[in-house]
Design a protein around this motif. Sequence first.
Motif, PDB file in Angstrom:
ATOM      1  N   PHE A  52     -16.290  15.302   8.793  1.00 36.79           N
ATOM      2  CA  PHE A  52     -15.853  14.513   9.943  1.00 36.79           C
ATOM      3  C   PHE A  52     -16.574  14.977  11.200  1.00 36.79           C
ATOM      4  CE2 PHE A  52     -13.128  13.505  13.538  1.00 36.79           C
ATOM      5  CZ  PHE A  52     -12.881  12.166  13.312  1.00 36.79           C
ATOM      6  N   TYR A  53     -17.094  14.020  11.973  1.00 32.31           N
ATOM      7  CA  TYR A  53     -17.795  14.316  13.221  1.00 32.31           C
ATOM      8  C   TYR A  53     -17.067  13.648  14.386  1.00 32.31           C
ATOM      9  CZ  TYR A  53     -21.488  15.647   9.980  1.00 32.31           C
ATOM     10  OH  TYR A  53     -22.193  16.230   8.957  1.00 32.31           O
ATOM     11  N   GLN A  54     -17.023  14.334  15.528  1.00 32.24           N
ATOM     12  CA  GLN A  54     -16.350  13.792  16.700  1.00 32.24           C
ATOM     13  C   GLN A  54     -17.165  12.685  17.345  1.00 32.24           C
ATOM     14  OE1 GLN A  54     -15.458  16.963  19.422  1.00 32.24           O
ATOM     15  NE2 GLN A  54     -13.768  17.752  18.187  1.00 32.24           N
ATOM     16  N   ASN A  55     -16.472  11.842  18.087  1.00 32.67           N
ATOM     17  CA  ASN A  55     -17.120  10.764  18.820  1.00 32.67           C
ATOM     18  C   ASN A  55     -18.121  11.338  19.812  1.00 32.67           C
ATOM     19  OD1 ASN A  55     -17.574   8.127  19.805  1.00 32.67           O
ATOM     20  ND2 ASN A  55     -16.121   8.462  21.456  1.00 32.67           N
ATOM     21  N   GLY A  56     -19.403  10.895  19.730  1.00 31.96           N
ATOM     22  CA  GLY A  56     -20.455  11.385  20.609  1.00 31.96           C
ATOM     23  C   GLY A  56     -21.201  12.602  20.089  1.00 31.96           C
ATOM     24  N   GLN A  57     -20.806  13.143  18.952  1.00 27.71           N
ATOM     25  CA  GLN A  57     -21.422  14.365  18.424  1.00 27.71           C
ATOM     26  C   GLN A  57     -22.761  14.083  17.763  1.00 27.71           C
ATOM     27  OE1 GLN A  57     -18.870  16.541  15.774  1.00 27.71           O
ATOM     28  NE2 GLN A  57     -20.431  18.068  15.271  1.00 27.71           N
ATOM     29  N   ASN A  58     -23.747  14.916  18.033  1.00 28.24           N
ATOM     30  CA  ASN A  58     -25.035  14.875  17.339  1.00 28.24           C
ATOM     31  C   ASN A  58     -24.977  15.811  16.139  1.00 28.24           C
ATOM     32  OD1 ASN A  58     -26.322  13.152  19.214  1.00 28.24           O
ATOM     33  ND2 ASN A  58     -26.676  14.864  20.592  1.00 28.24           N
ATOM     34  N   PHE A  59     -25.593  15.423  15.046  1.00 19.45           N
ATOM     35  CA  PHE A  59     -25.619  16.288  13.872  1.00 19.45           C
ATOM     36  C   PHE A  59     -26.840  15.957  13.020  1.00 19.45           C
ATOM     37  CE2 PHE A  59     -23.250  12.505  12.873  1.00 19.45           C
ATOM     38  CZ  PHE A  59     -23.619  12.168  11.576  1.00 19.45           C
ATOM     39  N   GLN A  60     -27.193  16.877  12.151  1.00 21.14           N
ATOM     40  CA  GLN A  60     -28.350  16.706  11.264  1.00 21.14           C
ATOM     41  C   GLN A  60     -27.886  16.960   9.827  1.00 21.14           C
ATOM     42  OE1 GLN A  60     -31.890  18.623  12.624  1.00 21.14           O
ATOM     43  NE2 GLN A  60     -33.062  18.197  10.773  1.00 21.14           N
ATOM     44  N   PRO A  61     -27.615  15.887   9.069  1.00 19.68           N
ATOM     45  CA  PRO A  61     -27.078  16.047   7.712  1.00 19.68           C
ATOM     46  C   PRO A  61     -28.056  16.677   6.734  1.00 19.68           C
ATOM     47  CG  PRO A  61     -27.620  13.757   8.140  1.00 19.68           C
ATOM     48  CD  PRO A  61     -27.784  14.470   9.442  1.00 19.68           C
ATOM     49  N   ASN A  62     -29.349  16.526   6.996  1.00 16.21           N
ATOM     50  CA  ASN A  62     -30.363  17.172   6.160  1.00 16.21           C
ATOM     51  C   ASN A  62     -31.626  17.354   6.989  1.00 16.21           C
ATOM     52  OD1 ASN A  62     -31.840  14.657   6.070  1.00 16.21           O
ATOM     53  ND2 ASN A  62     -30.372  13.977   4.525  1.00 16.21           N
ATOM     54  N   SER A  63     -32.679  17.838   6.364  1.00 14.00           N
ATOM     55  CA  SER A  63     -33.898  18.171   7.104  1.00 14.00           C
ATOM     56  C   SER A  63     -34.701  16.940   7.518  1.00 14.00           C
ATOM     57  CB  SER A  63     -34.780  19.086   6.246  1.00 14.00           C
ATOM     58  OG  SER A  63     -35.133  18.435   5.029  1.00 14.00           O
ATOM     59  N   MET A  64     -34.326  15.745   7.033  1.00 11.87           N
ATOM     60  CA  MET A  64     -35.136  14.553   7.278  1.00 11.87           C
ATOM     61  C   MET A  64     -34.606  13.652   8.379  1.00 11.87           C
ATOM     62  SD  MET A  64     -36.029  13.517   3.339  1.00 11.87           S
ATOM     63  CE  MET A  64     -37.123  12.189   3.853  1.00 11.87           C
ATOM     64  N   TYR A  65     -33.293  13.764   8.754  1.00  9.82           N
ATOM     65  CA  TYR A  65     -32.716  12.821   9.694  1.00  9.82           C
ATOM     66  C   TYR A  65     -31.828  13.508  10.730  1.00  9.82           C
ATOM     67  CZ  TYR A  65     -33.985   9.943   5.715  1.00  9.82           C
ATOM     68  OH  TYR A  65     -34.665   9.367   4.687  1.00  9.82           O
ATOM     69  N   LYS A  66     -31.823  12.950  11.957  1.00  7.52           N
ATOM     70  CA  LYS A  66     -30.899  13.347  13.005  1.00  7.52           C
ATOM     71  C   LYS A  66     -29.993  12.160  13.307  1.00  7.52           C
ATOM     72  CE  LYS A  66     -33.684  16.863  15.383  1.00  7.52           C
ATOM     73  NZ  LYS A  66     -34.314  17.255  16.666  1.00  7.52           N
ATOM     74  N   CYS A  67     -28.705  12.421  13.473  1.00  9.30           N
ATOM     75  CA  CYS A  67     -27.730  11.337  13.612  1.00  9.30           C
ATOM     76  C   CYS A  67     -26.821  11.574  14.811  1.00  9.30           C
ATOM     77  CB  CYS A  67     -26.877  11.210  12.349  1.00  9.30           C
ATOM     78  SG  CYS A  67     -27.838  11.005  10.829  1.00  9.30           S
ATOM     79  N   THR A  68     -26.176  10.492  15.267  1.00  7.90           N
ATOM     80  CA  THR A  68     -25.197  10.542  16.346  1.00  7.90           C
ATOM     81  C   THR A  68     -24.004   9.684  15.958  1.00  7.90           C
ATOM     82  OG1 THR A  68     -26.941  10.800  18.008  1.00  7.90           O
ATOM     83  CG2 THR A  68     -24.772  10.135  18.797  1.00  7.90           C
ATOM     84  N   CYS A  69     -22.808  10.189  16.219  1.00  6.08           N
ATOM     85  CA  CYS A  69     -21.571   9.433  15.982  1.00  6.08           C
ATOM     86  C   CYS A  69     -21.132   8.790  17.285  1.00  6.08           C
ATOM     87  CB  CYS A  69     -20.486  10.372  15.449  1.00  6.08           C
ATOM     88  SG  CYS A  69     -18.838   9.635  15.428  1.00  6.08           S
ATOM     89  N   ILE A  70     -21.016   7.465  17.298  1.00  8.02           N
ATOM     90  CA  ILE A  70     -20.553   6.734  18.480  1.00  8.02           C
ATOM     91  C   ILE A  70     -19.462   5.760  18.064  1.00  8.02           C
ATOM     92  CG2 ILE A  70     -21.155   5.146  20.346  1.00  8.02           C
ATOM     93  CD1 ILE A  70     -22.367   7.823  20.764  1.00  8.02           C
ATOM     94  N   SER A  71     -18.220   6.063  18.422  1.00  8.26           N
ATOM     95  CA  SER A  71     -17.078   5.171  18.188  1.00  8.26           C
ATOM     96  C   SER A  71     -17.006   4.668  16.753  1.00  8.26           C
ATOM     97  CB  SER A  71     -17.126   3.990  19.160  1.00  8.26           C
ATOM     98  OG  SER A  71     -17.050   4.441  20.488  1.00  8.26           O
ATOM     99  N   GLY A  72     -17.119   5.569  15.811  1.00 10.88           N
ATOM    100  CA  GLY A  72     -16.975   5.207  14.406  1.00 10.88           C
ATOM    101  C   GLY A  72     -18.243   4.776  13.714  1.00 10.88           C
ATOM    102  N   ALA A  73     -19.318   4.551  14.461  1.00  6.12           N
ATOM    103  CA  ALA A  73     -20.597   4.134  13.870  1.00  6.12           C
ATOM    104  C   ALA A  73     -21.585   5.298  13.894  1.00  6.12           C
ATOM    105  CB  ALA A  73     -21.167   2.944  14.636  1.00  6.12           C
ATOM    106  N   ILE A  74     -22.387   5.399  12.845  1.00  2.00           N
ATOM    107  CA  ILE A  74     -23.380   6.461  12.746  1.00  2.00           C
ATOM    108  C   ILE A  74     -24.774   5.857  12.837  1.00  2.00           C
ATOM    109  CG2 ILE A  74     -24.356   8.263  11.274  1.00  2.00           C
ATOM    110  CD1 ILE A  74     -21.623   8.638  10.046  1.00  2.00           C
ATOM    111  N   GLY A  75     -25.578   6.351  13.760  1.00  2.00           N
ATOM    112  CA  GLY A  75     -26.970   5.935  13.884  1.00  2.00           C
ATOM    113  C   GLY A  75     -27.877   7.117  13.619  1.00  2.00           C
ATOM    114  N   CYS A  76     -28.960   6.919  12.871  1.00  2.00           N
ATOM    115  CA  CYS A  76     -29.845   8.010  12.486  1.00  2.00           C
ATOM    116  C   CYS A  76     -31.305   7.631  12.687  1.00  2.00           C
ATOM    117  CB  CYS A  76     -29.631   8.400  11.018  1.00  2.00           C
ATOM    118  SG  CYS A  76     -27.934   8.913  10.633  1.00  2.00           S
TER     119      CYS A  76
END
Length: 279
Positions: A52-76
């Motif tokens: 689970f990621y908080q709203n607005g949190q940046n994270f990197q699930p693996n070495s190939m992609y960077k993602c951001t959580c915005i209001s329930g949607a994930i963009g990578c």
Amino acid sequence: MCAKQVGEICNEVDVCDPHKVLYCDYSADRPRFKVGVCAYMMGVGCEMNGVFYQNGQNFQPNSMYKCTCISGAIGCVPVFMPKAPAGLCSPLAKDGKKPSLNHCGQSMKNQQDTGYREMPAYRNPVIISKRNCLVQMTKWSPCSKTCGMGISIRITNDNSKCEMRKDRRLCFIRPCEKDIMKHIKFQKGRICQPTFRKPKNEQFTFSGCNSTRSYKPLYCGVCQDQRCCVPNKSEMTTIQFNCTDGGSFKWKMAWTKSCSCYKNCVNPEDLFSELRLLK
């Protein structure tokens, strides 16, 4: 001037980053309320692969992609670090002359341009004007189950508050049966049967409740090689369920109209199934 991030000091001049849904919390500076700390607004978080990621949190699930959580949607977006082939910009060429710097730079630029193809994890949304709201929605995700009852999701603000929320519908690609082949008849000379129906009508079951009606839906078939058959055309319908405790509810459901078979079988829960690295 860069916008302040979560946990940093903020005020009327040094504002918090609105793109990460941050606001300046002045509650600790009573009674002046002049200096605050950037904090997340209350919003819907995101879940991916059981984390689970908080709203607005940046994270990197693996070495190939960077993602951001915005209001329930994930963009990578892909993390791409081009590496020049050995000898591309070496001091001496085979004929003993130094290679042109322009040629070297152009070669590296070409490699960067062709090293990968980026496709969005959530495709460009469909935009509609409705009820003084610019309605936006992504395409429906693949069904979460390859057999049995699953869930398909999209992100849309088509609601009374015009807020981005998850929209869900049921989906049913094929039954989970070991002897499913008994329902499928292959045409002579073919190794794939894209669709099939069961001989009798059946009720749908969801969360321990049964549909009020019996149906004879079109299911996606199978191939005798490594190809996978998935829906390529569907329409929306509503199914009502009755429960043994007397309760009832309705769910939207994707009603399969046709299926196609492909070689590139993917995990329906894989967020990155449409991102490709080209060699």
